[in-house]
Structures are given as structure tokens and as C-alpha cells.
Design a protein around this motif. Structure first.
Motif, PDB file in Angstrom:
ATOM      1  N   THR A   1     -31.540  22.251  15.664  1.00 25.48           N
ATOM      2  CA  THR A   1     -32.445  23.156  14.979  1.00 25.48           C
ATOM      3  C   THR A   1     -32.324  22.924  13.491  1.00 25.48           C
ATOM      4  O   THR A   1     -31.240  22.817  12.941  1.00 25.48           O
ATOM      5  CB  THR A   1     -32.117  24.624  15.302  1.00 25.48           C
ATOM      6  OG1 THR A   1     -30.785  24.884  14.901  1.00 25.48           O
ATOM      7  CG2 THR A   1     -32.288  24.926  16.776  1.00 25.48           C
ATOM      8  N   ASP A   2     -33.471  22.829  12.862  1.00 25.96           N
ATOM      9  CA  ASP A   2     -33.472  22.612  11.420  1.00 25.96           C
ATOM     10  C   ASP A   2     -33.933  23.845  10.667  1.00 25.96           C
ATOM     11  O   ASP A   2     -34.224  23.783   9.482  1.00 25.96           O
ATOM     12  CB  ASP A   2     -34.333  21.398  11.061  1.00 25.96           C
ATOM     13  CG  ASP A   2     -35.737  21.505  11.612  1.00 25.96           C
ATOM     14  OD1 ASP A   2     -36.115  22.586  12.075  1.00 25.96           O
ATOM     15  OD2 ASP A   2     -36.461  20.500  11.561  1.00 25.96           O
ATOM     16  N   GLY A   3     -34.012  24.990  11.372  1.00 24.99           N
ATOM     17  CA  GLY A   3     -34.398  26.228  10.725  1.00 24.99           C
ATOM     18  C   GLY A   3     -35.895  26.421  10.592  1.00 24.99           C
ATOM     19  O   GLY A   3     -36.344  27.436  10.103  1.00 24.99           O
TER      20      GLY A   3
END
Length: 67
Positions: A2-4
Motif C-alpha cells: 500500500t502506498d497510501g
């Protein structure tokens, strides 16, 4: 992984779609049953595409402008 970043939703649940339109549960199903707004199912879940909601609202706006 997850990269936000939240992905953009392509489709909304019935609850999300009716909230987006600001209409009641009963009125939303009246629109669906009339065929003016199309939905689809994935498994047991009924969804409405964001594009379909945008099309429906644009159609309503055009009808209102033509009055």
C-alpha cells in the motif's frame, strides 16, 4: 503493498449510490426499476457504476435545462 493512495471507485453499492444522489432507499429503487438508472451484480452485491450515475445526473440536468 500500500502506498497510501486510495484507488478511485468504479462502482458504488446501492447505499453509496443513493447517498451520492441524496435520495431515499425507496426512491432509489423506483429509479432502478424504471430503467432510468442501470445497475449490475457481482455475486450477491448490486452495484451502480460511477459513469452510470454521472450519465443519469447529466440527463436530469439536460431535461431541466430544456424546460
Amino acid at each position: 503493498m500500500t502506498d497510501g493512495i486510495q484507488p478511485t471507485k468504479l462502482a458504488l453499492s446501492v447505499k453509496e449510490a443513493r447517498n451520492a444522489l441524496g435520495v431515499s432507499h425507496g426512491f432509489f429503487y423506483k429509479i432502478l426499476n424504471s430503467g432510468k438508472l442501470k445497475s449490475f451484480k457481482i455475486g450477491d452485491k448490486r452495484l451502480v457504476s460511477v459513469k452510470e450515475l454521472e450519465r443519469y445526473v447529466s440527463e436530469l440536468e439536460a431535461e431541466e435545462a430544456a424546460k
